[in-house]
Write a protein that holds these residues in place. Structure first.
Motif, short mmCIF file in Angstrom:
data_model
loop_
_atom_site.label_atom_id
_atom_site.label_comp_id
_atom_site.label_asym_id
_atom_site.label_seq_id
_atom_site.Cartn_x
_atom_site.Cartn_y
_atom_site.Cartn_z
N GLU A 173 -16.90 1.14 -15.28
CA GLU A 173 -16.22 0.59 -16.46
C GLU A 173 -15.84 -0.88 -16.30
O GLU A 173 -15.22 -1.45 -17.20
N GLY A 174 -16.24 -1.50 -15.20
CA GLY A 174 -15.89 -2.91 -15.05
C GLY A 174 -16.66 -3.61 -13.95
O GLY A 174 -17.02 -3.00 -12.94
N HIS A 175 -16.93 -4.88 -14.17
CA HIS A 175 -17.46 -5.75 -13.12
C HIS A 175 -17.07 -7.19 -13.46
O HIS A 175 -16.82 -7.52 -14.63
N LYS A 176 -17.01 -8.03 -12.46
CA LYS A 176 -16.73 -9.43 -12.69
C LYS A 176 -17.91 -10.12 -13.37
O LYS A 176 -19.05 -9.66 -13.28
N GLY A 177 -17.60 -11.22 -14.04
CA GLY A 177 -18.67 -12.06 -14.57
C GLY A 177 -19.25 -12.91 -13.46
O GLY A 177 -18.76 -12.94 -12.32
N CYS A 178 -20.32 -13.62 -13.78
CA CYS A 178 -20.92 -14.56 -12.83
C CYS A 178 -21.38 -15.78 -13.60
O CYS A 178 -22.29 -15.70 -14.43
N CYS A 179 -20.72 -16.91 -13.35
CA CYS A 179 -21.00 -18.16 -14.07
C CYS A 179 -21.39 -19.22 -13.05
O CYS A 179 -20.61 -19.53 -12.14
N GLU A 180 -22.58 -19.79 -13.21
CA GLU A 180 -23.11 -20.75 -12.25
C GLU A 180 -23.36 -22.09 -12.92
O GLU A 180 -23.90 -22.14 -14.04
N TYR A 181 -23.01 -23.18 -12.23
CA TYR A 181 -23.09 -24.52 -12.80
C TYR A 181 -23.60 -25.52 -11.76
O TYR A 181 -23.39 -25.35 -10.56
N THR A 182 -24.22 -26.57 -12.26
CA THR A 182 -24.54 -27.74 -11.45
C THR A 182 -23.98 -28.97 -12.15
O THR A 182 -24.31 -29.23 -13.32
N ALA A 183 -23.09 -29.68 -11.48
CA ALA A 183 -22.52 -30.93 -12.01
C ALA A 183 -23.25 -32.11 -11.38
O ALA A 183 -23.32 -32.21 -10.15
N ALA A 223 -4.25 -13.01 -11.61
CA ALA A 223 -4.87 -11.69 -11.54
C ALA A 223 -4.19 -10.74 -12.51
O ALA A 223 -2.96 -10.68 -12.56
N PRO A 224 -4.96 -10.00 -13.30
CA PRO A 224 -4.34 -9.04 -14.22
C PRO A 224 -3.55 -7.99 -13.45
O PRO A 224 -3.96 -7.56 -12.37
N PRO A 225 -2.43 -7.56 -13.99
CA PRO A 225 -1.66 -6.50 -13.32
C PRO A 225 -2.51 -5.26 -13.10
O PRO A 225 -3.21 -4.81 -13.99
N GLY A 226 -2.48 -4.75 -11.88
CA GLY A 226 -3.22 -3.53 -11.58
C GLY A 226 -4.71 -3.72 -11.39
O GLY A 226 -5.46 -2.74 -11.30
N SER A 227 -5.16 -4.98 -11.31
CA SER A 227 -6.59 -5.24 -11.15
C SER A 227 -7.11 -4.57 -9.88
O SER A 227 -6.52 -4.72 -8.80
N GLU A 228 -8.21 -3.83 -10.01
CA GLU A 228 -8.79 -3.12 -8.87
C GLU A 228 -10.00 -3.82 -8.28
O GLU A 228 -10.66 -3.28 -7.40
N PHE A 229 -10.29 -5.03 -8.77
CA PHE A 229 -11.39 -5.79 -8.19
C PHE A 229 -11.02 -6.27 -6.79
O PHE A 229 -9.84 -6.40 -6.45
N GLU A 230 -12.04 -6.57 -5.99
CA GLU A 230 -11.83 -7.13 -4.65
C GLU A 230 -12.51 -8.48 -4.57
O GLU A 230 -13.74 -8.56 -4.60
N PRO A 231 -11.73 -9.59 -4.46
CA PRO A 231 -10.29 -9.63 -4.63
C PRO A 231 -9.92 -9.45 -6.10
O PRO A 231 -10.79 -9.55 -6.97
N PRO A 232 -8.66 -9.22 -6.41
CA PRO A 232 -8.28 -8.88 -7.79
C PRO A 232 -8.26 -10.06 -8.74
O PRO A 232 -8.07 -9.87 -9.94
N TRP A 233 -8.48 -11.27 -8.25
CA TRP A 233 -8.43 -12.45 -9.10
C TRP A 233 -9.82 -13.05 -9.27
O TRP A 233 -10.77 -12.72 -8.55
N THR A 234 -9.93 -13.99 -10.19
CA THR A 234 -11.16 -14.75 -10.40
C THR A 234 -11.37 -15.70 -9.23
O THR A 234 -10.44 -16.34 -8.76
#
Length: 386
Positions: A173-183, A223-234
């Motif tokens: 029911e969840g996964h992180k996004g993946c955003c890639e950039y070149t400056a 990090a959203p409260p209760g986030s179960e991602f590892e790590p729980p933040w972006t």
């Protein structure tokens, strides 16, 4: 012929098309389109701007909103420099496993879904079932991005999306996004003894990188409260910083490759807005005081939306009912699910095979995984039948 045999036969046909992301998928799309059209499905082939790639969108059942969409990507990763024990584009069965490029990621799900289509076509349906097969997922979800743009404006867009990525039929029911950039930084070269007469692209790239690292620390507290991602933040990662040639020359060019893995769309917007403001308000004015043509250009390599876990998720609840699963999980790999969630659809990931086999030599899918997937799809047929 059993549904499993039908699935195996179709999967063998799909594997024979080497739909690496760099190449066309049109022949495979035509095969699937013809198969669904012959069952009476409403079929659309949606070509990209090059005309060499296409999405397939098909519908069985009434033309009304709120249907269920079975979604999968048709492209696969390359096989070059991989040590296969058989031809990757000729499916081989051994010991209850089907080997070939794309068997689990994710032509197995596509084959199972299309193999079940005759059962749907033979019934009066209360809800439409859509088939969405996309191009270029492996290189930034380009096809799903185009498809979601089209569906967003449709009154009859599906309400639920089941993305059949290989999860061993677990409900994701969840996964992180993946955003890639070149400056890319364009300054002004000069002699190292007179730094005030040049615009040192490397120095501005370093300052840009330092600002990203500051933002990375801010994200730890978002990090959203209760986030179960590892790590729980972006997270933010600096992958490459290059520029310059020798010690005594002011470098005129530099590049920074970086990525962000957002746990929520708000973090994505926060980072983009903050780094763009930093460039506009601080870096560019300083650079252009010395050299009016100095510039900082950020190229979007890919922006794959995350799938945010939601308290209310009709797609998750439906798949739980169909599979009998009692729990859900999160995963680290990205999918197209977040793009569909962003346009108002409930989305869940559940499909046959293991992600551990994806992208590797001798990729395979187990027959019992296909059987479990077919069982779920049989349940879906009973669910939507009048």
């Amino acid at each position: 012929m059993s549904d499993l045999d039908t699935t195996k036969d179709l999967l063998g046909e799909l594997i024979a098309y080497p739909t690496v992301s760099a190449d066309s998928n049109l022949e495979l799309i035509a095969l699937l389109a013809n198969r669904l059209h012959d069952l009476g499905a409403e079929v659309e082939i949606l070509a990209d701007e090059t005309g060499s790639k296409a999405n397939l969108l098909a519908r069985i059942g009434p033309d009304e909103p709120g249907g269920i969409m079975l979604s999968g990507h048709t492209d696969v990763v390359p096989v070059e420099d991989q040590d296969w024990t058989s031809d990757p584009y000729r499916m081989v069965e051994r010991d209850g496993h089907l080997f070939g490029r794309g068997t689990c990621d994710m032509k197995g799900f596509i084959a199972a879904a299309v193999a079940m289509a005759p059962h749907l076509a033979g019934k009066q349906l209360r809800r439409p079932v859509h088939f969405a097969f996309t191009h270029d997922e492996e290189v930034g979800c380009l096809g799903a991005r185009n498809l979601s743009d089209i569906l967003r404006d449709r009154d009859t867009k599906p309400g639920l999306a089941v993305i059949g990525e290989p999860t061993m039929m677990r409900i994701i029911e969840g996964h992180k996004g993946c955003c890639e950039y070149t400056a890319r930084f364009t300054g002004l070269e000069g002699h190292g003894s007179r730094p005030e007469l040049g615009v040192n692209a490397v120095e501005y790239a370093v300052r840009y990188t330092a600002r990203l690292l500051e933002l990375r620390e801010h994200l730890r507290h978002r990090a959203p409260p209760g986030s179960e991602f590892e790590p729980p933040w972006t997270t933010i990662n600096i992958g490459r910083l290059t520029g310059g040639h020798v010690h005594n020359v002011i470098p005129g060019l530099a590049e920074v490759d970086w990525e962000m893995r957002p746990v929520q769309e708000a973090d994505h917007r926060f980072v983009r807005e903050e780094i763009e403001a930093f460039v506009t308000r601080e870096l560019l004015p300083e650079m252009r005081r010395v050299h009016p043509d100095a510039d900082v250009i950020t190229q979007v390599i890919g922006e794959v939306a995350g799938l945010e876990p939601m308290e209310h998720n009709a797609a998750r609840d439906l798949v739980a009912e169909l599979t009998g699963a009692n729990g859900t999980d999160l995963v680290s790999f990205g999918t197209e699910a977040g793009l569909f969630q962003q346009i108002g659809m409930s989305a869940v990931i559940c499909g046959p095979g293991s992600i551990a086999q994806a992208h590797k030599p001798d990729e395979f899918i187990a027959l019992d995984q296909l059987e479990q997937c077919l069982k779920m799809l049989h349940g879906l047929t009973d669910q939507v039948a009048a």
